[in-house]
Enzyme design. Structure first.
Site, mmCIF file in Angstrom:
data_model
loop_
_atom_site.group_PDB
_atom_site.id
_atom_site.type_symbol
_atom_site.label_atom_id
_atom_site.label_comp_id
_atom_site.label_asym_id
_atom_site.label_seq_id
_atom_site.Cartn_x
_atom_site.Cartn_y
_atom_site.Cartn_z
ATOM 1 N N TYR A 164 -6.225 23.286 -29.269
ATOM 2 C CA TYR A 164 -6.584 22.553 -28.040
ATOM 3 C C TYR A 164 -6.528 21.041 -28.279
ATOM 4 C CZ TYR A 164 -9.616 21.403 -24.012
ATOM 5 O OH TYR A 164 -10.152 20.891 -22.852
ATOM 6 N N LYS A 168 -4.235 18.389 -26.349
ATOM 7 C CA LYS A 168 -4.860 17.364 -25.509
ATOM 8 C C LYS A 168 -4.468 15.957 -25.928
ATOM 9 C CE LYS A 168 -7.027 19.534 -22.316
ATOM 10 N NZ LYS A 168 -6.311 19.605 -21.013
#
Ligand SMILES: NC(=O)c1ccc[n+]([C@@H]2O[C@H](COP(=O)([O-])OP(=O)(O)OC[C@H]3O[C@@H](n4cnc5c(N)ncnc54)[C@H](O)[C@@H]3O)[C@@H](O)[C@H]2O)c1
Length: 303
Positions: A164, A168
């Site tokens: 993640y 991101k």
């Protein structure tokens, strides 16, 4: 007092708008006069399954409030379909809010290719596909606003979120270059790192704080960044709980070594404090500014 931030002739795509932050953004854009494409695949927070009901519910909510919206049930990985949907329904696109997301948290030791790939696909490839399909339309009309959804887990790191965090911060990298490429066509590109009480953060944030971190406290920034009034590009904003702050890169002034004579790991060790000293830190805004100290070092040791 009349509102200045209005979207009366504008069309906004919000991905992942069937719940959480995206729903709040979609409702707020609609309240400010935008025609909204409410996109949501309607799967679980881990990226499993699909359902039309999430997007449909938000479209119904917007219409009940007198706004204009259509649903889009495609995955962001089929970005061209979402953009086509906007063109079919409203004939144009002005703002793209890349918000759809999932989590597949695991420590890196336990990370599996499927978790890595799915998180990459939804966040990075999805945002790429939607934005790439919208880009020619934004260029042609010499107007566009694009917002990417980053995360503090990408900026600062977070245990169990290597996939993640990679995705991101990747989106912020995309923001920086699209801001450069979009500028001459009045396409402004910014990123947010939000914090909000949603199904994604339920159980992770203490209940009392969760209640206060309402998704709609993130949306005023997103709506502003999507507006004509916003003239800034390339920014990264942390936002949540009624607070907004801007993030920028900071780099130490650094230490210089003779590039022709060369230097050793011991020389690096001897300069470690200077290399790491942020006392006179600089804040490069672009590649040219970033290379300034390196170029100055070449001048400092003429051959
Ligand atoms: N909530 C937070 O504190 C927080 C923090 C940092 C970043 N974010 C980011 O904000 C965004 C919104 O998250 P949220 O907290 O509202 O979570 P959420 O799960 O409530 O909302 C995400 C939405 O995206 C949709 N979605 C997932 N995969 C999709 C796909 N392939 N195509 C289309 N839609 C898809 C989901 O169905 C869901 O409705 C995400 O990108 C998330 O990573 C949230």
């Amino acid at each position: 007092m009349s509102e200045t931030v209005r979207f009366d002739d504008k069309v906004v795509i919000v991905t992942g708008a069937g719940g959480g932050l995206g729903r709040a953004h979609a409702l707020q854009f609609a309240r400010h006069g935008a025609r909204v494409v409410v996109n949501d695949l309607g799967g679980s927070a881990h990226g499993e399954g699909a359902s039309a009901s999430a997007a449909d519910r938000v479209v119904a909510e917007i219409r009940e409030q007198g706004g204009q919206a259509v649903a889009s049930h495609d995955s962001v990985t089929d970005g061209d379909k979402i953009v086509q949907n906007a063109l079919d329904a409203f004939g144009r696109i002005d703002v793209v809010v890349n918000n759809a997301g999932i989590l597949r948290d695991k420590s890196f030791a336990k990370m599996e290719d499927a978790d890595w790939d799915l998180v990459y696909r939804v966040h990075v490839e999805g945002a790429y596909k939607v934005t790439r399909a919208a880009w020619p339309h934004l260029r042609e009309q010499n107007y566009g606003r694009v917002i990417f959804t980053s995360s503090t887990s990408g900026i600062y790191g977070n245990f169990g979120q290597s996939n993640y965090g990679m995705a991101k911060l990747g989106l912020y990298g995309l923001t920086r270059t699209l801001a450069i490429e979009g500028r001459k066509n009045n396409i402004l590109v910014n990123a947010i790192a939000p914090t909000g009480g949603t199904r994604m953060t339920e159980g992770l944030i203490p209940a009392s704080v969760f209640e206060l971190l309402k998704p709609e406290l993130v949306s005023p920034l997103v709506v502003y960044l999507g507006s004509e009034q916003c003239q800034d590009t390339s920014g990264l904003y942390e936002v949540g709980g009624g607070w907004i702050g801007k993030v920028r890169w900071e780099r130490s002034l650094g230490a210089g070594f003779d590039p022709r004579a060369g230097f050793t790991p011991d020389d690096v060790a001897a300069q470690w404090q200077t290399i790491s000293d942020f006392e006179d830190a600089v804040h490069p805004g672009d590649n040219v500014e970033a290379l300034k100290e390196m170029m100055a070092n070449l001048q400092k040791f003429p051959g």
